[in-house]
Write an enzyme that holds these catalytic residues in place. Structure first.
Site, PDB file in Angstrom:
ATOM      1  N   GLY A   8       0.922  -1.259   0.067  1.00 11.70           N
ATOM      2  CA  GLY A   8       0.120  -0.133  -0.031  1.00 11.70           C
ATOM      3  C   GLY A   8       0.787   1.277   0.152  1.00 11.70           C
ATOM      4  N   ARG A  11       0.496   5.736  -1.683  1.00 10.25           N
ATOM      5  CA  ARG A  11      -0.390   7.111  -1.382  1.00 10.25           C
ATOM      6  C   ARG A  11      -0.191   6.838   0.362  1.00 10.25           C
ATOM      7  NH1 ARG A  11      -6.627   6.209  -2.064  1.00 10.25           N
ATOM      8  NH2 ARG A  11      -6.952   4.322  -0.793  1.00 10.25           N
ATOM      9  N   VAL A  58      -1.981  -7.904  -1.784  1.00 11.18           N
ATOM     10  CA  VAL A  58      -1.930  -8.782  -0.718  1.00 11.18           C
ATOM     11  C   VAL A  58      -2.952  -9.827  -0.585  1.00 11.18           C
ATOM     12  CG1 VAL A  58      -0.302  -7.384   0.916  1.00 11.18           C
ATOM     13  CG2 VAL A  58      -2.685  -6.992   1.169  1.00 11.18           C
ATOM     14  N   SER A 138      -4.104   0.266  14.497  1.00 10.40           N
ATOM     15  CA  SER A 138      -4.354   1.259  14.845  1.00 10.40           C
ATOM     16  C   SER A 138      -4.874   1.529  16.209  1.00 10.40           C
ATOM     17  CB  SER A 138      -5.804   1.397  14.076  1.00 10.40           C
ATOM     18  OG  SER A 138      -6.945   2.360  14.310  1.00 10.40           O
ATOM     19  N   TYR A 153     -13.438  -2.970  10.920  1.00  8.51           N
ATOM     20  CA  TYR A 153     -12.111  -2.502  10.749  1.00  8.51           C
ATOM     21  C   TYR A 153     -11.347  -2.742  12.274  1.00  8.51           C
ATOM     22  CZ  TYR A 153      -8.522   1.217  10.644  1.00  8.51           C
ATOM     23  OH  TYR A 153      -7.119   1.944  10.752  1.00  8.51           O
TER      24      TYR A 153
END
Length: 230
Positions: A8, A11, A58, A138, A153
Site C-alpha cells: 500500500g 499513497r 496482498v 490502529s 475495521y
C-alpha cells in the site's frame, strides 16, 4: 544495501514511509495493487533514493510467494516488510447491521493479507538471520477502549495485533523483529482532512521500528516511539 517492501505504498502513510526509508539509504520496493499508480508514485519520489514499484496485491495470496522469489533473485531478498495496506469500509455501520461480506473483505486485506505477506517474506529473513516487520495497526484495535466505531475495521486491527504476536514468536531467536504500530489519526484519504496528524508524524514510529538495531523489541505495540498496552 537493505531492501524494504512497503505494501500500500502508493499513497498516504505508505508513500511517506517509502520516502523516509529511501532517504535512509534503503532500497525501497513500493508495493501497489495497481502497478500504474505505483509507478507514478515512485516517479514522484525521484531523487529521494532508490525506489522501484512492483505490483503487490496482498489479497492475491497465491501470488505472494512468487513475488518473494522474484525479490530474492533481484535484490537478495526483502529485509524489511511494512504491512501498510489496509481498508476502512464500515466507518458508519453499526455492528448488528454490518454485512458479513464487508467484514470478510476487511479481514481479507487487513488480516489475511498481512499474514500472507509474512508467510511469503519472513522465512527468508529467518534464513538470513536479519529482518524487521512492521504491521500498521490502529488505536481502534484496543479492546479496553473499543466501542462502536467501524466494527470490522476495529476487529481486524485487533486480529492484526495477534498476527504480530504469532509471527514474532515464530521468528524468535533469528534476529527478526516483528511489531505493531498505531500511527494515530493521520491526514490521508482514509483519515480525512480533519485528522490532526501529518503523514510525516504518522510515519515516525513505523520508521523507528523498521530500522531497529539488533536486540530491539519484538512482539510489541507502539505509538509515538513508546510501547503501549494491547
Amino acid at each position: 544495501m537493505k531492501t524494504a517492501l512497503v505494501t500500500g505504498g502508493n499513497r498516504g502513510i505508505g508513500l511517506e514511509v517509502c520516502r523516509q526509508l529511501a532517504r535512509r539509504g534503503y532500497r525501497v520496493v513500493l508495493g501497489a495493487r495497481d502497478v500504474d499508480r505505483g509507478e507514478a508514485a515512485a516517479r514522484a519520489l525521484a531523487g529521494e533514493g532508490e525506489i522501484v514499484a512492483r505490483r503487490v496485491d496482498v489479497t492475491d495470496f497465491a501470488s505472494l510467494p512468487g513475488v518473494a522469489a522474484e525479490m530474492e533473485r533481484e535484490f537478495g531478498g526483502v529485509d524489511v516488510l511494512v504491512n501498510n495496506a489496509g481498508v476502512l469500509l464500515d466507518e458508519e455501520m453499526p455492528v448488528l447491521e454490518l454485512p458479513i461480506e464487508t467484514a470478510k473483505a476487511t479481514f481479507e486485506t487487513n488480516v489475511f493479507g498481512a499474514l500472507a505477506a509474512c508467510q511469503a517474506f519472513v522465512p527468508g529473513m529467518m534464513r538470513r538471520r536479519w529482518g524487521r516487520v512492521v504491521n500498521v495497526s490502529s488505536g481502534a484495535s484496543l479492546l479496553a477502549y473499543m466501542q462502536g466505531y467501524a466494527p470490522s475495521y476495529s476487529m481486524s486491527k485487533t486480529a492484526l495485533n495477534a498476527v504480530t504476536r504469532q509471527v514474532a514468536h515464530a521468528a524468535r531467536g533469528r534476529n527478526v523483529l516483528v511489531n505493531s504500530v498505531d500511527p494515530g489519526w493521520v491526514r490521508t484519504d482514509m483519515g480525512g482532512s480533519s485528522a490532526p496528524r501529518s503523514v510525516e508524524k504518522g510515519a515516525e514510529t513505523i520508521i523507528q521500528l523498521a530500522t531497529l538495531d539488533d536486540g530491539g523489541p519484538t512482539g510489541g505495540f507502539f505509538k509515538d516511539g513508546q510501547q503501549i498496552p494491547w
